[in-house]
Each structure stands twice: as structure tokens, then as C-alpha cells.
Design a protein around this motif. Structure first.
Motif, PDB file in Angstrom:
ATOM      1  N   PHE A  12     -22.388 -13.359  -8.484  1.00 24.03           N
ATOM      2  CA  PHE A  12     -22.498 -12.064  -9.256  1.00 24.03           C
ATOM      3  C   PHE A  12     -20.956 -11.766  -9.936  1.00 24.03           C
ATOM      4  N   PHE A  13     -20.910 -11.471 -11.372  1.00 23.40           N
ATOM      5  CA  PHE A  13     -19.992 -11.112 -11.881  1.00 23.40           C
ATOM      6  C   PHE A  13     -19.987  -9.849 -12.476  1.00 23.40           C
ATOM      7  N   PHE A  14     -18.906  -8.931 -12.241  1.00 26.28           N
ATOM      8  CA  PHE A  14     -18.704  -7.615 -12.737  1.00 26.28           C
ATOM      9  C   PHE A  14     -17.992  -7.625 -14.085  1.00 26.28           C
ATOM     10  N   PRO A  15     -18.276  -6.525 -14.803  1.00 23.88           N
ATOM     11  CA  PRO A  15     -17.716  -6.408 -16.239  1.00 23.88           C
ATOM     12  C   PRO A  15     -16.264  -6.554 -16.444  1.00 23.88           C
ATOM     13  N   LYS A  16     -15.814  -6.966 -17.460  1.00 22.99           N
ATOM     14  CA  LYS A  16     -14.064  -6.960 -17.871  1.00 22.99           C
ATOM     15  C   LYS A  16     -14.018  -5.494 -18.032  1.00 22.99           C
ATOM     16  N   SER A  17     -14.842  -4.783 -18.914  1.00 22.66           N
ATOM     17  CA  SER A  17     -14.541  -3.476 -19.264  1.00 22.66           C
ATOM     18  C   SER A  17     -15.777  -2.606 -19.142  1.00 22.66           C
ATOM     19  N   LEU A  18     -15.777  -1.427 -18.568  1.00 19.33           N
ATOM     20  CA  LEU A  18     -16.966  -0.616 -18.484  1.00 19.33           C
ATOM     21  C   LEU A  18     -16.576   0.662 -18.708  1.00 19.33           C
ATOM     22  N   ASN A  19     -17.591   1.538 -19.674  1.00 20.84           N
ATOM     23  CA  ASN A  19     -17.235   2.711 -19.879  1.00 20.84           C
ATOM     24  C   ASN A  19     -18.460   3.659 -19.757  1.00 20.84           C
ATOM     25  N   PHE A  20     -18.447   4.672 -19.248  1.00 16.20           N
ATOM     26  CA  PHE A  20     -19.553   5.626 -19.094  1.00 16.20           C
ATOM     27  C   PHE A  20     -19.262   7.067 -19.755  1.00 16.20           C
ATOM     28  N   ASP A  21     -19.980   7.114 -20.506  1.00 15.22           N
ATOM     29  CA  ASP A  21     -20.115   8.551 -21.379  1.00 15.22           C
ATOM     30  C   ASP A  21     -21.097   9.363 -21.116  1.00 15.22           C
ATOM     31  N   THR A  22     -20.997  10.353 -20.530  1.00 14.02           N
ATOM     32  CA  THR A  22     -21.895  11.148 -19.726  1.00 14.02           C
ATOM     33  C   THR A  22     -22.109  12.691 -20.190  1.00 14.02           C
ATOM     34  N   ASN A  23     -23.172  12.963 -20.573  1.00 15.79           N
ATOM     35  CA  ASN A  23     -23.388  14.571 -21.265  1.00 15.79           C
ATOM     36  C   ASN A  23     -24.381  15.054 -20.146  1.00 15.79           C
ATOM     37  N   VAL A  24     -24.090  15.930 -19.520  1.00 19.35           N
ATOM     38  CA  VAL A  24     -24.929  16.744 -18.327  1.00 19.35           C
ATOM     39  C   VAL A  24     -25.047  18.179 -18.986  1.00 19.35           C
ATOM     40  N   PRO A  61     -16.891   1.963  -9.792  1.00 20.77           N
ATOM     41  CA  PRO A  61     -15.961   1.391 -10.624  1.00 20.77           C
ATOM     42  C   PRO A  61     -15.869   0.099 -10.504  1.00 20.77           C
ATOM     43  N   ILE A  62     -17.197  -0.868 -11.160  1.00 20.20           N
ATOM     44  CA  ILE A  62     -16.989  -2.444 -10.884  1.00 20.20           C
ATOM     45  C   ILE A  62     -16.442  -3.109 -12.054  1.00 20.20           C
ATOM     46  N   GLY A  63     -16.010  -2.350 -13.114  1.00 13.44           N
ATOM     47  CA  GLY A  63     -15.309  -2.855 -14.314  1.00 13.44           C
ATOM     48  C   GLY A  63     -13.815  -3.366 -13.848  1.00 13.44           C
ATOM     49  N   LYS A  64     -13.378  -4.463 -14.662  1.00 15.57           N
ATOM     50  CA  LYS A  64     -11.940  -4.521 -14.436  1.00 15.57           C
ATOM     51  C   LYS A  64     -11.155  -3.282 -14.707  1.00 15.57           C
ATOM     52  N   VAL A  65     -11.516  -2.673 -15.846  1.00 18.20           N
ATOM     53  CA  VAL A  65     -11.027  -1.341 -16.227  1.00 18.20           C
ATOM     54  C   VAL A  65     -12.439  -0.469 -16.420  1.00 18.20           C
ATOM     55  N   THR A  66     -12.759   0.631 -15.746  1.00 23.35           N
ATOM     56  CA  THR A  66     -13.539   1.434 -15.711  1.00 23.35           C
ATOM     57  C   THR A  66     -13.223   2.881 -15.973  1.00 23.35           C
ATOM     58  N   ASP A  67     -13.681   3.177 -17.244  1.00 24.03           N
ATOM     59  CA  ASP A  67     -13.347   4.591 -17.850  1.00 24.03           C
ATOM     60  C   ASP A  67     -14.643   5.199 -17.940  1.00 24.03           C
ATOM     61  N   VAL A  68     -14.500   6.457 -17.411  1.00 26.30           N
ATOM     62  CA  VAL A  68     -15.689   7.551 -17.133  1.00 26.30           C
ATOM     63  C   VAL A  68     -15.320   8.887 -18.051  1.00 26.30           C
ATOM     64  N   LEU A 113      -8.544   0.954 -12.403  1.00 29.20           N
ATOM     65  CA  LEU A 113      -8.241  -0.353 -12.489  1.00 29.20           C
ATOM     66  C   LEU A 113      -8.916  -0.933 -11.310  1.00 29.20           C
ATOM     67  N   ASN A 114      -8.853  -2.518 -11.539  1.00 33.36           N
ATOM     68  CA  ASN A 114      -9.428  -3.024 -10.577  1.00 33.36           C
ATOM     69  C   ASN A 114      -8.407  -3.350  -9.287  1.00 33.36           C
ATOM     70  N   THR A 115      -7.065  -3.071  -9.759  1.00 29.73           N
ATOM     71  CA  THR A 115      -6.084  -3.065  -8.782  1.00 29.73           C
ATOM     72  C   THR A 115      -5.960  -1.538  -7.791  1.00 29.73           C
ATOM     73  N   ASN A 116      -6.964  -0.699  -8.363  1.00 27.99           N
ATOM     74  CA  ASN A 116      -7.101   0.476  -7.516  1.00 27.99           C
ATOM     75  C   ASN A 116      -8.236   0.562  -6.416  1.00 27.99           C
ATOM     76  N   ARG A 117      -8.709  -0.574  -6.476  1.00 27.08           N
ATOM     77  CA  ARG A 117     -10.095  -0.863  -5.451  1.00 27.08           C
ATOM     78  C   ARG A 117      -9.970  -2.036  -4.627  1.00 27.08           C
ATOM     79  N   PRO A 118     -10.435  -2.353  -3.577  1.00 29.43           N
ATOM     80  CA  PRO A 118     -10.148  -3.356  -2.739  1.00 29.43           C
ATOM     81  C   PRO A 118     -11.265  -4.412  -2.765  1.00 29.43           C
ATOM     82  N   PHE A 119     -12.108  -4.324  -3.885  1.00 26.48           N
ATOM     83  CA  PHE A 119     -12.963  -5.702  -3.949  1.00 26.48           C
ATOM     84  C   PHE A 119     -12.592  -6.365  -5.427  1.00 26.48           C
ATOM     85  N   SER A 120     -13.084  -7.569  -5.324  1.00 26.28           N
ATOM     86  CA  SER A 120     -12.913  -8.575  -6.615  1.00 26.28           C
ATOM     87  C   SER A 120     -13.967  -8.381  -7.663  1.00 26.28           C
ATOM     88  N   GLN A 121     -13.449  -9.168  -8.643  1.00 23.63           N
ATOM     89  CA  GLN A 121     -14.296  -8.893  -9.910  1.00 23.63           C
ATOM     90  C   GLN A 121     -15.785  -9.873  -9.881  1.00 23.63           C
TER      91      GLN A 121
END
Length: 480
Positions: free
Chosen positions: A108-120, A243-250, A285-293
Motif C-alpha cells: 500500500f502506497f500513500f500519495p506524494k501530495s494530497l489536497n482536500f478542498d472542503t466546502n461545508v 494526513p497520508i500524503g507526503k505533504v497534506t494540505d487541507v 508533512l510526513n515528518t510531522n507524523r510517525p508512519f511511513s509512506q
């Protein structure tokens, strides 16, 4: 006859002592306050019972509309082959031989970049007297996959089954999902279906959506591949991401004016919008969390790393009523204190039964507050219950204290006290500060008013005691 006379004298002595002794009146007041704590405790239990009922109704509303949302993905799922050799014995030939078995496992491989644009779009939803925060949301997701790395497991390229690669999306609240899940990658669209083999029956559990096999040209075998998809939900309570992206933006934009950001990661910035809502942004960032990609064989449980926003109704009617009831001891104590000071300073006698009636009227305030607030707003219920109790006690005080001067003072004091408590209930961040300052001011007023009370200690001093003489002169010889 003599026995009856003795009892009558004893009763007269007790009444005189209770009437004239400040200590006796204070003890009597303390006992009455403790006695009134019994119905006050029962009222607090009643509030809890009604609150539990409200929570049950809210759960029914949310079940019908849609529950809380937790979503993460997509995840690239790639099968690969491993081989296992076992030694077997052939009884006919009396020989052993090796048997090679192929086992298919998954990476299982997580994304390199991941963006969530949420409108509520959020709003309160009512059923009878109960209210819940519900919303509709669109989550536009985009990002990219890097080339999967199998080198850490020493897997040969020929053992990777690229043609059977799929994509996974993990989410709660499938019932609230209002759009087809279709992911676009390299110009091609892939649909998703529920993977029933791993679906959990719990309300807020994570369900797994899996795509069909990805075309080989769309698998990131030689270069990075971009993707995008959109999800639409009916939901309630909260929206959270992992945040499974190497860089996750929400990015989250909503018209709700009482958000509570929750989870392991705080917002990078938050701004108020023109409609009274908010706009919040996170970057992890992936360095902010304790699991790998990547993960081999199984996906880890990542729920503890979720973050997002809870859409709350800051203080519902029962929470406010509960907070008001917690000040019941203070209201009864201070009201009795006012009557005690008036009785002491004016020499007007107040019977213990009259104190008890006043205390019961103060307790009735909370039953009126709960019952009226179930059919109206808390402000109206508090106002009606407060006015009713203040008027009742003021008129009753007139029959006790005879002149209007003292009853009007009691009415003003109760109005100020209930107003002070109402302000504390409405405050959240500054409730403790305002309450502490208010009690300090009340203590100062009581000390000022009671400074001239004759507490009766002079009567207990021995005859011939000279108040200007602090101690006996032991050096003076005694005349024989």
C-alpha cells in the motif's frame, strides 16, 4: 400541672434563645440550606435525564441525515508475489521433495501530495425541542502518486503484478454519501465499490471503497501520476481527515460560526468570512507524523492521527440549565444571608418555616427553567422563571418584613444575583474570571454591611474586665 408549666417555660426559653442568638439563627440557616440541597440534587439529576434523552434524539436525527465524516485516500494497492517452499514426504517412494507455493501479498502506497478542498454548508436541525448541527459538504480531492518503491522488501520487479493494481478510499458515513465516487487519473475515470469483506457494521467505523483494476499506463510505474476526485456528503457533528500524503494540505470553508478544531494537528491559519463562518487551513508533512509512506501486507490503523473540525452548538438548553443549577447553593446561601442581615440589623423576627418557604421558592426556579426552556429559548425561560420567583419572594417578604423598604431591597438583590449568574452562563472563556471577581465584590459588600453588627461577645466577658487592659498585671503583689 407543674410538668406542663416546666415544658412551657422550656419552649419559651428555646424560642427566646433562637430569636435572640445570632449563633442559633446561623446554625438554623445552615441546616435549612443543607436540607434544600436534597431537592436541588434531584433537579440536577432530572436535567441529566433530559439531556440523555436529547442525546438519543440527536443520534436519531444524525442517523437519518448522516453521521460524522472521517476520510482518507486514495491509496495505491499493488499485489506482489512471494514464494514459500515446504518439504513434503512421499510415502510411496519413501522420498522427500520440495514444493514451491506462490503467495500473493499487497503493498500500500500513500500519495506524494494530497489536497482536500472542503466546502461545508451547516445548519441546526430540530426535532421537537431538540437540536443538532448537520451539514452538507463537498470535498474536492487532488494530488499525485510517486513511483512505488519495493526495494525495502527486496521484491524483484518481475514479481510485482502491476496490471492488478487498484485504488482504495477509506471513509465513514457511506449512508450520507450523495455522489458517485469516480477518480480521474491520467485522463481516465475509475469507479469505486464498497469492499464488503472489510466493511465494519459500527456506525462510525471506516468502510473501504476499492476501484476496478487500473490500466497499466495509468499506474505510476515510470513517472509520477496526478489524480483528482470529489465526494459529496450529508453529515453531522464533525469532518476529519488523516494526513497520508507526503505533504497534506487541507482547506475548509464553512458558514458555521462555532467551529471547534480537533485532532493532533492545529490549523496553520484561520480567518472569519463575511457570512460569519470561517476559513481554516492545515499543512502536515510526513515528518510531522510517525508512519511511513508505504505499508506491506496490511494497512495500519491510523484513526488516532485524524484532525479536522467539529460543528458544535456551544451551549444547548440543558447544558445551560445544568450550569445554572450548579449555582443553586450560591443563590440560596446569598438569599438567606440577605434575610439574615436584615433580621439582625432591624430586629425583625423571621421564623425558620418562612426561611424554608423562601428556599423552596428558589428551588422552584430551576424546575420552571427546565420545563419552559424545552418549549422556548433559554433566554425567555430564564426571564420568565426569574421574574416569577423574584415577584413571589418579594411579595412574601412584604408579609414578613412589614415595610416595603426591605422587600424591594430583596427584589433588587435577587434580580442582580440572577442577572450575574445569567452572564456567567453565557460566557465560556471568561466565566471563571467574571465569577471570581463577582464573588469577591459580593464578599466585600457583605463585610461592609456586617461590620457594625453586635455579635454579642461583650455579654460573655467577665464582670470587671477592663477592655483597655490586655492582660492581668501579674507583677502586682496580692494583699494578704
Amino acid at each position: 400541672m407543674e410538668h406542663q408549666t416546666i415544658n412551657k417555660n422550656d419552649n419559651n426559653k428555646f424560642s427566646t434563645w433562637l430569636k435572640n442568638s445570632i449563633t442559633a439563627r446561623m446554625a438554623m440557616m445552615g441546616l435549612l440550606i443543607l436540607l434544600l440541597m436534597i431537592p436541588l440534587t434531584l433537579i440536577q439529576k432530572l436535567i441529566k435525564e433530559r439531556e440523555y434523552r436529547q442525546q438519543g434524539v440527536i443520534e436519531d436525527i444524525n442517523d437519518g441525515w448522516g453521521n460524522s465524516i472521517l476520510v482518507y485516500g486514495p491509496i495505491l494497492k499493488v499485489p506482489y508475489k512471494t514464494y514459500e517452499e515446504t518439504v513434503k514426504y512421499d510415502a510411496e517412494t519413501n522420498n522427500t521433495f520440495k514444493e514451491k507455493r506462490t503467495i500473493v501479498k499487497y503493498a500500500f502506497f500513500f500519495p506524494k501530495s494530497l489536497n482536500f478542498d472542503t466546502n461545508v454548508k451547516a445548519s441546526p436541525k430540530k426535532r421537537n425541542n431538540f437540536e443538532s448541527a448537520v451539514f452538507t459538504t463537498t470535498i474536492a480531492t487532488s494530488g499525485s502518486f510517486d513511483i512505488p518503491d519495493f526495494s525495502s522488501k527486496s521484491i524483484a520487479p518481475e514479481n510485482i503484478v502491476w496490471e492488478k493494481a487498484t485504488l482504495l478510499i477509506k471513509t465513514t458515513n457511506l449512508k450520507g454519501l450523495k455522489s458517485e465516487v469516480a477518480l480521474n487519473i491520467n485522463g481516465n475515470t475509475y469507479g469505486f465499490e464498497t469492499n464488503f469483506s472489510v466493511t465494519n457494521s459500527y456506525k462510525n467505523s471506516l468502510d473501504e471503497l476499492e476501484s476496478s483494476f487500473i490500466a497499466l499506463k495509468d499506474v505510476p510505474t515510470t513517472s509520477e501520476q496526478a489524480f483528482n476526485f470529489s465526494l459529496q456528503y450529508n453529515g453531522s457533528e464533525s469532518i476529519k481527515f488523516i494526513p497520508i500524503g507526503k505533504v497534506t494540505d487541507v482547506k475548509m470553508v464553512s458558514d458555521w460560526n462555532d467551529p471547534s478544531h480537533i485532532g493532533n494537528f492545529i490549523t496553520q491559519n484561520e480567518n472569519a468570512t463575511e457570512d460569519g463562518g470561517f476559513e481554516a487551513n492545515w499543512r502536515i508533512l510526513n515528518t510531522n507524523r510517525p508512519f511511513s509512506q508505504q505499508s506491506f501486507n496490511t494497512l495500519p490503523n491510523l484513526n488516532e492521527f485524524a484532525f479536522g473540525t467539529k460543528f458544535i452548538i456551544p451551549l444547548d438548553e440543558y447544558q445551560k440549565s445544568e450550569r445554572a443549577a450548579k449555582y443553586g447553593f450560591l443563590v440560596i446561601g446569598l438569599t438567606f444571608l440577605v434575610f439574615f442581615l436584615i433580621q439582625t440589623l432591624s430586629n425583625i423576627n423571621i421564623h425558620p418555616f418562612q426561611y424554608l418557604m423562601i428556599g423552596i421558592a428558589l428551588v422552584m426556579f430551576y424546575t420552571l427553567l427546565i420545563s419552559i426552556s424545552e418549549h422556548s429559548s433559554f433566554l425567555k425561560a430564564y426571564f420568565i422563571a426569574g421574574v416569577a420567583v423574584i415577584v413571589m419572594i418579594t411579595l412574601y417578604s412584604k408579609s414578613i418584613l412589614r415595610y416595603w423598604k426591605f422587600p424591594l431591597f430583596i427584589g433588587v438583590s435577587l434580580t442582580a444575583l440572577y442577572g450575574f449568574i445569567f452572564v456567567i452562563i453565557q460566557l465560556e472563556s471568561y466565566a471563571l474570571l467574571v465569577g471570581s471577581v463577582g464573588l469577591f465584590v459580593i464578599l466585600g459588600l457583605v463585610m461592609f454591611v456586617s461590620r457594625k453588627i453586635d455579635w454579642g461577645f461583650d455579654a460573655d466577658q467577665p464582670k470587671g474586665f477592663n477592655e483597655n487592659q490586655s492582660q492581668l498585671d501579674t507583677d502586682t503583689p496580692v494583699n494578704s
